[in-house]
Write a protein that holds these residues in place. Sequence first.
Motif, PDB file in Angstrom:
ATOM      1  N   GLU A 243       0.894  -1.218  -0.105  1.00  0.00           N
ATOM      2  CA  GLU A 243      -0.186   0.054   0.058  1.00  0.00           C
ATOM      3  C   GLU A 243       0.871   1.381   0.023  1.00  0.00           C
ATOM      4  OE1 GLU A 243      -3.562   2.149   2.767  1.00  0.00           O
ATOM      5  OE2 GLU A 243      -2.774   0.228   3.360  1.00  0.00           O
TER       6      GLU A 243
ATOM      7  N   ASN B  37      -8.693   2.793  -3.826  1.00  0.00           N
ATOM      8  CA  ASN B  37      -8.338   2.180  -2.599  1.00  0.00           C
ATOM      9  C   ASN B  37      -7.306   1.277  -2.803  1.00  0.00           C
ATOM     10  OD1 ASN B  37      -8.181   0.831  -0.156  1.00  0.00           O
ATOM     11  ND2 ASN B  37     -10.215   1.709   0.467  1.00  0.00           N
TER      12      ASN B  37
ATOM     13  N   LYS C   2      -5.202  -0.258  -0.652  1.00  0.00           N
ATOM     14  CA  LYS C   2      -5.424  -1.389   0.357  1.00  0.00           C
ATOM     15  C   LYS C   2      -6.147  -2.362   0.152  1.00  0.00           C
ATOM     16  CE  LYS C   2      -5.486  -0.608   4.846  1.00  0.00           C
ATOM     17  NZ  LYS C   2      -5.926   0.062   6.251  1.00  0.00           N
TER      18      LYS C   2
ATOM     19  N   TYR D 230      -4.926  -6.379  -1.132  1.00  0.00           N
ATOM     20  CA  TYR D 230      -5.752  -7.683  -0.377  1.00  0.00           C
ATOM     21  C   TYR D 230      -6.025  -8.614  -1.472  1.00  0.00           C
ATOM     22  CZ  TYR D 230      -5.049  -5.480   4.281  1.00  0.00           C
ATOM     23  OH  TYR D 230      -4.894  -4.764   5.305  1.00  0.00           O
TER      24      TYR D 230
END
Length: 462
Positions: free
Chosen positions: A301, A314, A316, A320
């Motif tokens: 990130e 986003n 993050k 993931y």
Amino acid sequence: MKKAIAIGVVQLPLQIVLALMVQAALINAASIELVKWWYLLISLSPVFVILEFAYPQIAISYFNTSNGNKPIKPFVKKSLLIITCFQFIFFLVYSLAWNINSIESLVFFLAMYLRSIGNILISIVYAKGKITQEKLYKLIFTSLFPFLFLISLTLFDVSKFLILFIWLLSSFIIFAFAFINYSKVNDDVKSQESEFNLSVKSNLRLILTTLPGVFIFNLSIYYLEFFYKGEQSVEVVTFGLFLQLFNVFNILNSIFPSVCIPSISRKFHNNRNISSDVRKILFINRTVSIFIIIGSVFFGELILSSVLSSNDINFKYIIYFFISAIVIESLQVTLTSISIGTGYYKYHVPSFFSATFVLLVSYFLVPDYGSYGLMISILFAQIVTCFPVNSYLSSKRLGISLRGIITNWLYIVISLVLSMYVISYNLDVINLLIVYLSIFVCYMAVFKSDIINSLRYISNGD
């Protein structure tokens, strides 16, 4: 073989750095509509791989069977004739169906056609044991466009014309490299009149195996165009960035297996045991996956947010989903690639069901959740189809135990759990780097003998 490994090692950091720099240049300097246009266009690349009709993969097994030497020219003539016809048909259908600018589509499709010819020619070089040349080709294939594109940005602004010009130029250089190396391959068979005969089932099974994969990952980006209710540009760019990261991982994940597949194929067709070879390759790919996962959890990130200036994405969640894809795909894809290299093509059924699941689940999730819903659809489909079924089929084909595959997979899962536990302490970058290096040193110490044996095997090719 050692030169091929060295080229692969150079490709690892180079591909990551260039990929990130290109994404940063596009997202930071270009409009989001232009980025969306390019992601949608580049997502068509695997279609051209499908329309190569599996000849690059088949060449490895075909020229390594124990039935004696086979003539090269009939193989090349037939494969080029078929892919030329079908890629031209696809160009016409796509241009008419989407009503896109004919010049843009013509340039992109011409460039992809040159790359397809290059793939056919270099597959002959690869099947004949010229591993170093094939590794150089892959290095040029993956790195030349981003390298030239980044250089051009120092002189020109980002535009569709610039992107397409660099794409065409890099494709021509890639084709020229493949053609030069192919022209140096000696045909061991004097008679060039022999017919190239190959069971149609071999082509169809490989096509049916890889075609759903295109819809599972790359072409599924168009589901956002069809199903998503909100503003599509950000969602397309988000999913496109996820795809770019995953494509980089696939390149890294294939470097070591691809060096060894010709040798494994020859052993298999000479009725020699290959289970030990496969276990060594799985160990190395497990190791690569583990440290990519830990590095992504610790620094992913931070790196993305540092090089990409976008408040709409986003990072993050992208990381993931990227990590989840590695956990599911890394070993399964490796095993499937090795099996295909031995001439086993019966992966079309799980691939078809996976693509169907992606479409069905996307229909319900994408309208409300956009790119996140699409990524969830893909991961779910792979978990219930290709992940278990392909692993099982490959274990039978390659003579390795399911227990060994599961053990390697559990190590990858443990690395994810461990890295998530460490990140929960909110350590700064320096401390995370210390932890990362500590894990690396401990892993090297615990698995020292396995690492030495695997590297020796890859280095020696036996």
